[in-house]
Design a protein around this motif. Structure first.
Motif, PDB file in Angstrom:
ATOM      1  N   GLU A  37       0.833  -1.280  -0.009  1.00  0.00           N
ATOM      2  CA  GLU A  37      -0.005  -0.023  -0.022  1.00  0.00           C
ATOM      3  C   GLU A  37       0.927   1.231   0.067  1.00  0.00           C
ATOM      4  O   GLU A  37       1.814   1.349   0.806  1.00  0.00           O
ATOM      5  N   ALA A  38       0.506   2.063  -0.824  1.00  0.00           N
ATOM      6  CA  ALA A  38       1.222   3.382  -0.851  1.00  0.00           C
ATOM      7  C   ALA A  38       1.117   4.528   0.119  1.00  0.00           C
ATOM      8  O   ALA A  38       1.954   5.142   0.649  1.00  0.00           O
ATOM      9  N   GLY A  39      -0.035   4.157   0.670  1.00  0.00           N
ATOM     10  CA  GLY A  39      -0.402   5.063   1.869  1.00  0.00           C
ATOM     11  C   GLY A  39      -0.235   4.519   3.246  1.00  0.00           C
ATOM     12  O   GLY A  39       0.296   3.493   3.368  1.00  0.00           O
ATOM     13  N   PRO A  40      -0.615   5.071   4.538  1.00  0.00           N
ATOM     14  CA  PRO A  40      -0.465   4.536   5.562  1.00  0.00           C
ATOM     15  C   PRO A  40      -1.207   3.430   5.914  1.00  0.00           C
ATOM     16  O   PRO A  40      -2.247   3.166   5.122  1.00  0.00           O
ATOM     17  N   ASP A  41      -0.725   2.745   6.991  1.00  0.00           N
ATOM     18  CA  ASP A  41      -1.768   1.410   7.438  1.00  0.00           C
ATOM     19  C   ASP A  41      -1.932   1.830   8.869  1.00  0.00           C
ATOM     20  O   ASP A  41      -0.955   2.256   9.641  1.00  0.00           O
ATOM     21  N   ALA A 219       3.176  -1.033   4.091  1.00  0.00           N
ATOM     22  CA  ALA A 219       2.673   0.414   3.689  1.00  0.00           C
ATOM     23  C   ALA A 219       3.781   1.372   3.346  1.00  0.00           C
ATOM     24  O   ALA A 219       4.925   1.200   3.859  1.00  0.00           O
ATOM     25  N   GLY A 220       3.157   2.343   2.862  1.00  0.00           N
ATOM     26  CA  GLY A 220       4.174   3.729   2.690  1.00  0.00           C
ATOM     27  C   GLY A 220       5.202   3.288   1.700  1.00  0.00           C
ATOM     28  O   GLY A 220       6.210   3.609   1.560  1.00  0.00           O
ATOM     29  N   ALA A 221       4.659   2.535   0.738  1.00  0.00           N
ATOM     30  CA  ALA A 221       5.599   1.869  -0.373  1.00  0.00           C
ATOM     31  C   ALA A 221       4.953   2.187  -1.784  1.00  0.00           C
ATOM     32  O   ALA A 221       3.842   1.514  -1.931  1.00  0.00           O
ATOM     33  N   VAL A 222       5.621   2.899  -2.716  1.00  0.00           N
ATOM     34  CA  VAL A 222       5.004   3.176  -3.922  1.00  0.00           C
ATOM     35  C   VAL A 222       5.532   1.850  -4.945  1.00  0.00           C
ATOM     36  O   VAL A 222       6.954   1.863  -4.946  1.00  0.00           O
ATOM     37  N   THR A 240      10.573   3.020  -1.442  1.00  0.00           N
ATOM     38  CA  THR A 240      10.251   3.336  -0.020  1.00  0.00           C
ATOM     39  C   THR A 240      10.884   4.428   0.403  1.00  0.00           C
ATOM     40  O   THR A 240      12.007   4.172   0.564  1.00  0.00           O
ATOM     41  N   GLY A 241      10.353   5.704   0.457  1.00  0.00           N
ATOM     42  CA  GLY A 241      11.096   6.844   0.622  1.00  0.00           C
ATOM     43  C   GLY A 241      12.211   7.004  -0.568  1.00  0.00           C
ATOM     44  O   GLY A 241      11.991   6.906  -1.789  1.00  0.00           O
ATOM     45  N   SER A 242      13.709   6.900  -0.171  1.00  0.00           N
ATOM     46  CA  SER A 242      14.730   6.985  -1.275  1.00  0.00           C
ATOM     47  C   SER A 242      15.088   5.773  -1.762  1.00  0.00           C
ATOM     48  O   SER A 242      15.959   5.655  -2.790  1.00  0.00           O
ATOM     49  N   ALA A 243      14.660   4.711  -1.248  1.00  0.00           N
ATOM     50  CA  ALA A 243      15.269   3.301  -1.501  1.00  0.00           C
ATOM     51  C   ALA A 243      14.195   2.625  -2.480  1.00  0.00           C
ATOM     52  O   ALA A 243      13.095   2.732  -2.513  1.00  0.00           O
TER      53      ALA A 243
END
Length: 517
Positions: A37-41, A219-222, A240-243
């Protein structure tokens, strides 16, 4: 980049379809399932923010993708889609109306017999816990509660709408989810009580499901793209962030919604060859239907500035709805009417704010469930953090203009009901003389039309011989082994309802279709 442990299934998008998929597939402990999920969980109710719990207001700011859509060639609009575990089921208006049986029979007739009404009804039953009705058409053991508004819970505005519609001669229905239902009555809603919204995340991802060793929620992963090796999907590339990392899987199911799903496919090299080359993307598969055929339900209405004391702030935005045939269409329930207690004009219908000279308005709303205009989703950039381009192309069909003009006349007549009119200080823009002019009504429809946030069809299902089809009736992408789509993208036609319940069902149905995979 580094390869991670392999999964049996990677599900991209923890929304209205992705969460049911993950819950059902991971019920077999032999299957290793990743849900991204790109958004929060928010794992518990205690951790869930108030805007997601409050079913009386749509959450359109805190957990939104921030998309913009080209509504008309000269008018962009905000295009709200949920960015959180639960997706749009976590932020929407909680209306829980299914598509009509005939909608699914039409899907079947288009070359998708696995989606005929007798095939999909068991999955609607499986997802529901109907708190009001029993019988063959209502489920009772599912994760999503459905309740209807009680007479003593109706706001005065909603009661006035119900009284006005009945006085106009429309039939009453107490159950909008009965297959033969039509008319006006209390809206079924995804909640156990009068306040708290129950999303797919809250309903399906119980503590017991989250505790499964074979289910991983990220979560928080595009997701940038699907990793394709030859003609087979092998995993996804995730930011995920810059990674950046690669996750490997035997099967990839894209459930990111009718806007993000085609964007992911395009970045993966799957889509119209000309568009892929324009962005410098290597062509894995020339599939013209990716992003095409975007269908969105169009709405207009009579907007009223409420009298002091009739604002209904904090109350449910809608409790009573009417479904009926549009003027001259002979299509049962293809028009939807509702009294909306309040629209915040800073967020929705912002183009009416100056004319209203108010922050919030009450609205007699008309929604065309089956507009003929079609839009498209394309890439604005190959960067997954840049929103795709959404062109709705509203009113490109003359038939849509006529449908909405006729619907506006219906709600104008309803607005003259004394009980409804007495709630309003003034009506925005519309007058008797304007309504007597076909040209003025047409101009008003053009100025006021807005989307209902029910996008479908951008990776639609159909047989291999259908040049616009992206997936087959098992929702497997034509030409790519191990790649599936399961969300509103695959819908070959609109349903005569809000789409959320149908999208939940799609997740349930695809889980079954993949069960023996």
């Amino acid at each position: 980049m580094e390869a991670r442990d392999a999964f049996d299934y990677i599900i991209v998008g923890a929304g209205s379809a992705g969460v049911p998929l993950a819950a059902r597939l991971s019920a077999d402990p032999a299957r290793r399932v990743a849900l991204i999920e790109a958004g929060p969980d928010y794992p518990t109710v205690a951790e869930t923010p108030a805007d997601l719990l409050d079913g009386n207001e749509m959450s359109l700011i805190e957990h939104d993708w921030g998309f913009t859509a080209g509504l008309l060639p000269t008018r962009p609009t905000r295009y709200f889609q949920g960015k959180v575990t639960g997706g749009s089921s976590a932020v929407g208006n909680t209306i829980a109306i299914r598509g009509m049986p005939e909608d699914f029979e039409e899907w079947a007739a288009a070359g998708n017999p696995e989606w005929a009404w007798p095939k999909v009804l068991p999955h609607f039953l499986a997802l529901e816990n109907d708190l009001d009705f029993g019988g063959a058409f209502h489920g009772h053991d599912g994760p999503i509660p459905i309740r209807r508004w009680r007479p003593d819970e109706l706001t005065p505005v909603q009661q006035s709408f119900l009284d006005g519609v009945l006085a106009a001669g429309y039939p009453y229905t107490d159950d909008h989810n009965h297959p033969a239902s039509t008319g006006v009555g209390p809206a079924p809603s995804t909640r156990r009580d009068s306040r708290v919204r129950v999303s797919t995340a809250m309903g399906y991802l119980t503590p017991e499901v989250r505790a499964r060793d074979n289910l991983t929620i990220i979560a928080g992963a595009v997701v940038n793209r699907v990793l394709v090796d030859g003609a087979a999907a092998r995993g996804v590339e995730v930011l995920t962030g810059s990674a950046t990392q690669e996750l490997r899987a035997r099967r990839v199911i894209v459930s990111a919604g009718a806007v993000n799903t085609p964007a992911i496919l395009l970045r993966s090299g799957i889509g119209p060859e000309d568009e892929l080359r324009r962005h410098g993307i290597d062509v894995r598969l020339d599939l013209p239907g990716v992003g095409a055929g975007l269908s969105e339900q169009a709405r207009t209405g009579v907007f009223m500035v409420p009298k002091p004391g009739a604002e209904n702030h904090g109350k449910s935005v809608g409790q009573i709805v009417m479904r009926t045939a549009g003027t001259g269409t002979a299509r049962a329930n293809d028009m939807y009417y509702a009294m909306v207690n309040h629209f915040n004009l800073a967020v929705q219908f912002p183009h009416l704010r100056d004319a209203a000279q108010a922050e919030r308005v009450t609205c007699l709303l008309a929604v065309a469930r089956e507009p003929r205009s079609r839009g498209r989703v394309t890439l604005a950039s190959t960067d997954p953090r840049v929103a795709p381009r959404v062109d709705l192309d509203f009113l490109s069909s003359e038939e849509d203009h006529r449908l909405l003009a006729d619907a506006l006349r219906v709600v104008w007549e309803l607005a003259q009901s004394p009980k409804i009119r007495d709630m309003a200080d003034r009506i925005v823009l519309l007058t008797d003389s304007l309504m007597d002019s076909d040209e003025a009504v047409r101009d008003y429809v053009t100025a006021s039309v807005d989307p209902a946030y029910n996008p479908t069809g951008t990776a639609r299902m159909g047989p291999a011989g259908d040049p616009g089809a992206v997936v087959d009736q098992r929702c497997a992408v034509h030409g790519i082994d191990g790649l599936f789509v399961a969300d509103a993208s695959v819908m070959p036609g609109q349903v005569r309802a809000n789409i959320n319940m149908t999208v939940n069902m799609i997740g349930e149905r695809v889980a079954e279709l993949l069960g023996d995979d």
